[in-house]
Design an enzyme around this catalytic site. Structure first.
Site, PDB file in Angstrom:
ATOM      1  N   HIS A 105       0.806  -1.216   0.000  1.00 12.74           N
ATOM      2  CA  HIS A 105       0.000   0.000   0.000  1.00 12.74           C
ATOM      3  C   HIS A 105       0.842   1.270   0.000  1.00 12.74           C
ATOM      4  O   HIS A 105       0.361   2.346   0.339  1.00 12.74           O
ATOM      5  CB  HIS A 105      -1.000  -0.019   1.171  1.00 12.74           C
ATOM      6  CG  HIS A 105      -2.226  -0.808   0.823  1.00 12.74           C
ATOM      7  ND1 HIS A 105      -2.167  -2.029   0.216  1.00 12.74           N
ATOM      8  CD2 HIS A 105      -3.551  -0.541   0.970  1.00 12.74           C
ATOM      9  CE1 HIS A 105      -3.385  -2.495   0.013  1.00 12.74           C
ATOM     10  NE2 HIS A 105      -4.259  -1.605   0.455  1.00 12.74           N
ATOM     11  N   ASP A 167      -5.832   5.395   9.846  1.00 14.89           N
ATOM     12  CA  ASP A 167      -7.252   5.572   9.500  1.00 14.89           C
ATOM     13  C   ASP A 167      -7.812   4.342   8.793  1.00 14.89           C
ATOM     14  O   ASP A 167      -9.004   4.081   8.834  1.00 14.89           O
ATOM     15  CB  ASP A 167      -7.417   6.765   8.552  1.00 14.89           C
ATOM     16  CG  ASP A 167      -7.141   8.072   9.263  1.00 14.89           C
ATOM     17  OD1 ASP A 167      -7.308   8.129  10.493  1.00 14.89           O
ATOM     18  OD2 ASP A 167      -6.740   9.037   8.584  1.00 14.89           O
ATOM     19  N   GLU A 278      -9.045  14.734  14.378  1.00 10.92           N
ATOM     20  CA  GLU A 278      -8.487  14.996  13.049  1.00 10.92           C
ATOM     21  C   GLU A 278      -9.142  16.261  12.492  1.00 10.92           C
ATOM     22  O   GLU A 278      -9.911  16.939  13.203  1.00 10.92           O
ATOM     23  CB  GLU A 278      -8.712  13.807  12.102  1.00 10.92           C
ATOM     24  CG  GLU A 278      -7.783  12.639  12.397  1.00 10.92           C
ATOM     25  CD  GLU A 278      -7.687  11.611  11.277  1.00 10.92           C
ATOM     26  OE1 GLU A 278      -8.324  11.805  10.221  1.00 10.92           O
ATOM     27  OE2 GLU A 278      -6.962  10.615  11.468  1.00 10.92           O
TER      28      GLU A 278
HETATM   29  P1  FAD Z   1       4.288  -1.828   2.009  1.00 13.24           P
HETATM   30  O1  FAD Z   1       3.807  -0.763   1.117  1.00 13.24           O
HETATM   31  O2  FAD Z   1       4.229  -3.205   1.503  1.00 13.24           O
HETATM   32  O3  FAD Z   1       5.797  -1.485   2.485  1.00 13.24           O
HETATM   33  C1  FAD Z   1       6.132  -0.187   2.922  1.00 13.24           C
HETATM   34  C2  FAD Z   1       7.637  -0.123   3.262  1.00 13.24           C
HETATM   35  O4  FAD Z   1       7.894  -0.900   4.414  1.00 13.24           O
HETATM   36  C3  FAD Z   1       8.545  -0.692   2.173  1.00 13.24           C
HETATM   37  O5  FAD Z   1       9.745   0.003   2.164  1.00 13.24           O
HETATM   38  C4  FAD Z   1       8.762  -2.115   2.613  1.00 13.24           C
HETATM   39  O6  FAD Z   1       9.954  -2.662   2.102  1.00 13.24           O
HETATM   40  C5  FAD Z   1       8.790  -1.960   4.125  1.00 13.24           C
HETATM   41  N1  FAD Z   1       8.291  -3.122   4.838  1.00 13.24           N
HETATM   42  C6  FAD Z   1       7.118  -3.767   4.686  1.00 13.24           C
HETATM   43  N2  FAD Z   1       7.016  -4.771   5.567  1.00 13.24           N
HETATM   44  C7  FAD Z   1       8.142  -4.745   6.303  1.00 13.24           C
HETATM   45  C8  FAD Z   1       8.637  -5.535   7.374  1.00 13.24           C
HETATM   46  N3  FAD Z   1       7.953  -6.557   7.870  1.00 13.24           N
HETATM   47  N4  FAD Z   1       9.854  -5.231   7.890  1.00 13.24           N
HETATM   48  C9  FAD Z   1      10.570  -4.200   7.405  1.00 13.24           C
HETATM   49  N5  FAD Z   1      10.162  -3.432   6.386  1.00 13.24           N
HETATM   50  C10 FAD Z   1       8.956  -3.707   5.845  1.00 13.24           C
HETATM   51  N6  FAD Z   1      -0.454   5.620   6.964  1.00 13.24           N
HETATM   52  C11 FAD Z   1      -0.641   6.183   8.170  1.00 13.24           C
HETATM   53  O7  FAD Z   1       0.304   6.375   8.929  1.00 13.24           O
HETATM   54  N7  FAD Z   1      -1.896   6.554   8.577  1.00 13.24           N
HETATM   55  C12 FAD Z   1      -2.991   6.338   7.822  1.00 13.24           C
HETATM   56  O8  FAD Z   1      -4.091   6.656   8.230  1.00 13.24           O
HETATM   57  C13 FAD Z   1      -2.814   5.711   6.562  1.00 13.24           C
HETATM   58  N8  FAD Z   1      -3.874   5.452   5.777  1.00 13.24           N
HETATM   59  C14 FAD Z   1      -3.684   4.839   4.586  1.00 13.24           C
HETATM   60  C15 FAD Z   1      -4.790   4.549   3.790  1.00 13.24           C
HETATM   61  C16 FAD Z   1      -4.639   3.915   2.580  1.00 13.24           C
HETATM   62  C17 FAD Z   1      -5.840   3.615   1.732  1.00 13.24           C
HETATM   63  C18 FAD Z   1      -3.332   3.577   2.129  1.00 13.24           C
HETATM   64  C19 FAD Z   1      -3.132   2.923   0.810  1.00 13.24           C
HETATM   65  C20 FAD Z   1      -2.214   3.875   2.897  1.00 13.24           C
HETATM   66  C21 FAD Z   1      -2.376   4.506   4.133  1.00 13.24           C
HETATM   67  N9  FAD Z   1      -1.297   4.816   4.942  1.00 13.24           N
HETATM   68  C22 FAD Z   1      -1.496   5.389   6.163  1.00 13.24           C
HETATM   69  C23 FAD Z   1       0.082   4.576   4.497  1.00 13.24           C
HETATM   70  C24 FAD Z   1       0.588   3.254   4.977  1.00 13.24           C
HETATM   71  O9  FAD Z   1       0.770   3.252   6.372  1.00 13.24           O
HETATM   72  C25 FAD Z   1       1.952   2.940   4.375  1.00 13.24           C
HETATM   73  O10 FAD Z   1       1.894   3.059   2.994  1.00 13.24           O
HETATM   74  C26 FAD Z   1       2.386   1.547   4.765  1.00 13.24           C
HETATM   75  O11 FAD Z   1       3.730   1.374   4.425  1.00 13.24           O
HETATM   76  C27 FAD Z   1       1.571   0.527   4.038  1.00 13.24           C
HETATM   77  O12 FAD Z   1       1.719  -0.716   4.644  1.00 13.24           O
HETATM   78  P2  FAD Z   1       1.990  -1.979   3.752  1.00 13.24           P
HETATM   79  O13 FAD Z   1       1.860  -3.121   4.674  1.00 13.24           O
HETATM   80  O14 FAD Z   1       1.180  -2.001   2.547  1.00 13.24           O
HETATM   81  O15 FAD Z   1       3.550  -1.731   3.417  1.00 13.24           O
END
Ligand code: FAD
Length: 518
Positions: A105, A167, A278
């Protein structure tokens, strides 16, 4: 003539020998992707997939503005699979890059690994294990690949809950801990990264370590907000509290930005006030609801839209007070008192009463709705910023009332809400402004494949405005195209970030998609 024949025969023999040597030598260079060669030589290839559907999906993310192809995807079934993979890269003379991918994400290729291996963390999820709640210790031990919604479901079974949220809950624990994890609870409880007690981490050397603030503390703080640069989190221990049952969820509309921020700042300075705070900006002429939230009664849509029309920019303060059986008789009174103390436009207050779960999972409805219309997997040129309190009024004038109105293209939610710096921890890697109070500002746009660049252009314009004004604004979920950008991003903390990189990932293997160390 005889010597010519002799020479051409020798020539032929040399060429034939060279061809034979080439055919017998294992392919070690450029002909096929490098990690694949190292991994196949080490009998690791069977654990990887190069199926085009897997590689294609690892090449994209929620942002849909980048496409960065790995050579292969690892679907690990154990921590050892990941450790082995990292060791193979670390021990090899020509290491290959690799990145943990949580739920993908990210919005700018942050979880990608160009020509390397993407580790699909979600394949580690095992429904029979991976979330263990300790009632007495008030914590949950969770495999980092689990989604926050799954953690919530599990802890609520025992009447417990983590206290700091994002969120949207369909993000992995490892993904948000690599960034920060912020929401309306951050002012009170800090971001998710300050609510972690312990982690298991595999470093860039393939070494696995348990860390906490007292054990391997440098690694612990490095990884929190560390953008995946120092290790892959496999387990996290998250603090819990007794879960409330319900939420009083109020919104107040403002036309005056200074009244709006004054009320926000006053509310976050109280220790016993609201549980969630917020705010957002409305500049559209359409209905006041957006994909992220269906809240306002339809009968009021016209009234609100005409207020936006008249003032061009209006603001919404959003607060929540949790309650249960013990506080159900006082919560209304408390909220009434709170409303009276606020300087919103009278007549523009809204109230909902929902379950705790429905409140925390509020963005899901919007997601499902967009998915059903095929509008979820579209470009998301998002921009998230931390703006110091002293600059927020200048930001309002220059960006909300300036750039945004002038360009007239921004649609979708624009968030703006303050948080307290003392709820963060300077030893963590996350970069934040120096002031005691700073604002999270988020432009959460959905765009088309043919017009997302216009939003990207607007993002650049906003960033330039902040830079030119020397405003001390820092990106959250950052993206910088050059290392100079990262040096500015971390400021005085850049040296320690680099030092930690050399210590925990000296071969620069991990999370290359962040584009920090080329
Ligand atoms: P990924 O996108 O898969 O990875 C993100 C980063 O973390 C990459 O660099 C990856 O290599 C690294 N990573 C992933 N897993 C691990 C692990 N286990 N160990 C070490 N590194 C790792 N963020 C907020 O803070 N607040 C919000 O309210 C919020 N709302 C969101 C709503 C939506 C619809 C979306 C799409 C994103 C939102 N985000 C929010 C952003 C979100 O927190 C970050 O994009 C987060 O990184 C997404 O998590 P993911 O598991 O998809 O990580």
């Amino acid at each position: 003539m005889a010597s010519y024949n002799f020479l051409s025969q020798v020539h032929l023999i040399v060429i034939t020998i060279l061809i034979i040597i080439t055919l017998l030598t294992p392919i070690t260079t450029n002909t096929s992707p490098q990690p694949w060669n190292i991994l196949s030589r080490n009998n690791f290839a069977g654990k990887l997939t190069t199926a085009s559907s897997s590689v294609e999906s690892a090449a994209t993310d929620f942002g849909h503005v980048t496409k960065i192809f790995p050579s292969a995807v690892l679907n690990p079934s154990s921590v050892e699979d990941i450790t082995d993979l990292i060791k193979l890269s670390y021990d090899s003379q020509s290491s290959f890059p690799l990145a943990a991918r949580g739920h993908g994400h990210s919005h700018r290729g942050q979880a990608s690994a160009k020509d390397g291996v993407v580790v699909n963390m979600r394949s580690m999820v095992n429904r029979d294990r991976g979330i263990k709640v300790s009632r007495t210790g008030l914590y949950v031990d969770v495999d980092a690949a689990w989604l926050w919604i799954e953690v919530l479901n599990k802890t609520l079974e025992l009447g417990l809950t983590p206290v700091s949220w994002t969120d949207y809950l369909y993000l992995t624990v490892g993904g948000t801990l690599s960034n920060g994890g912020i929401s309306g609870q951050t002012f009170r409880y800090g971001p998710q990264i300050t609510n972690v007690l312990e982690m298991d981490v595999i470093t860039g050397k393939g070494e696995i370590a348990t860390c906490s603030k007292d054990m391997n503390s440098d690694l612990f703080f490095a990884v929190l907000g560390g953008l995946g640069q120092f290790g892959i989190i496999t387990r996290a221990r998250i603090k819990l509290e007794v879960a409330p049952k319900r939420a009083k969820w109020l919104r107040f509309l403002y036309i005056d930005f200074s009244e709006f921020t004054r009320d926000q700042e006053r509310l976050i300075s109280k220790t016993d006030g609201v549980d969630f705070l917020e705010g957002s900006v409305m500049v559209d002429h359409g209905p006041p609801d957006n994909w992220r939230s269906t809240y306002y009664p339809p009968s009021d849509h016209l009234r609100i839209a005409s207020m936006v029309n008249r003032h061009r920019v209006i603001y919404c303060l959003e607060v929540v007070k949790y309650y249960d059986e013990t506080s159900q008789y006082t919560v209304n009174e408390e909220m009434e008192e709170l409303s009276e103390s606020l300087n919103y436009v009278r007549g523009f207050m809204y109230e909902k009463d929902v379950t705790y779960m429905d409140f925390l999972n509020r963005v899901r409805t919007g997601e499902l709705n967009l998915k059903s219309k095929g509008q979820w997997d579209v470009p998301h040129p998002w921009l998230n910023l931390f703006v110091p309190k002293s600059q927020i009024s200048k930001f309002d004038d220059g960006v909300f009332k300036g750039i945004i109105l002038r360009n007239n293209i921004t649609t979708g939610p624009v968030l703006v809400y303050p948080m307290n710096r003392n709820k963060w921890n300077d030893r963590m890697s996350a970069a934040i402004p120096e002031e005691d109070v700073f604002y999270a500002v988020g432009f959460l746009r959905s765009a088309g494949f043919d017009n997302w660049e216009a939003y990207e252009q607007e993002n650049m314009e906003i960033l330039k405005f902040c830079e030119d004004g020397n405003m001390g604004v820092i990106q959250y979920l950052p993206y910088h195209s050059s290392q100079e950008g990262w040096v500015r991003h971390f400021g005085s903390r850049w040296d320690i970030f680099v030092e930690r990189k050399y210590k925990y990932d000296p071969k620069m293997i991990l999370s290359p998609g962040q584009n920090i160390f080329q």
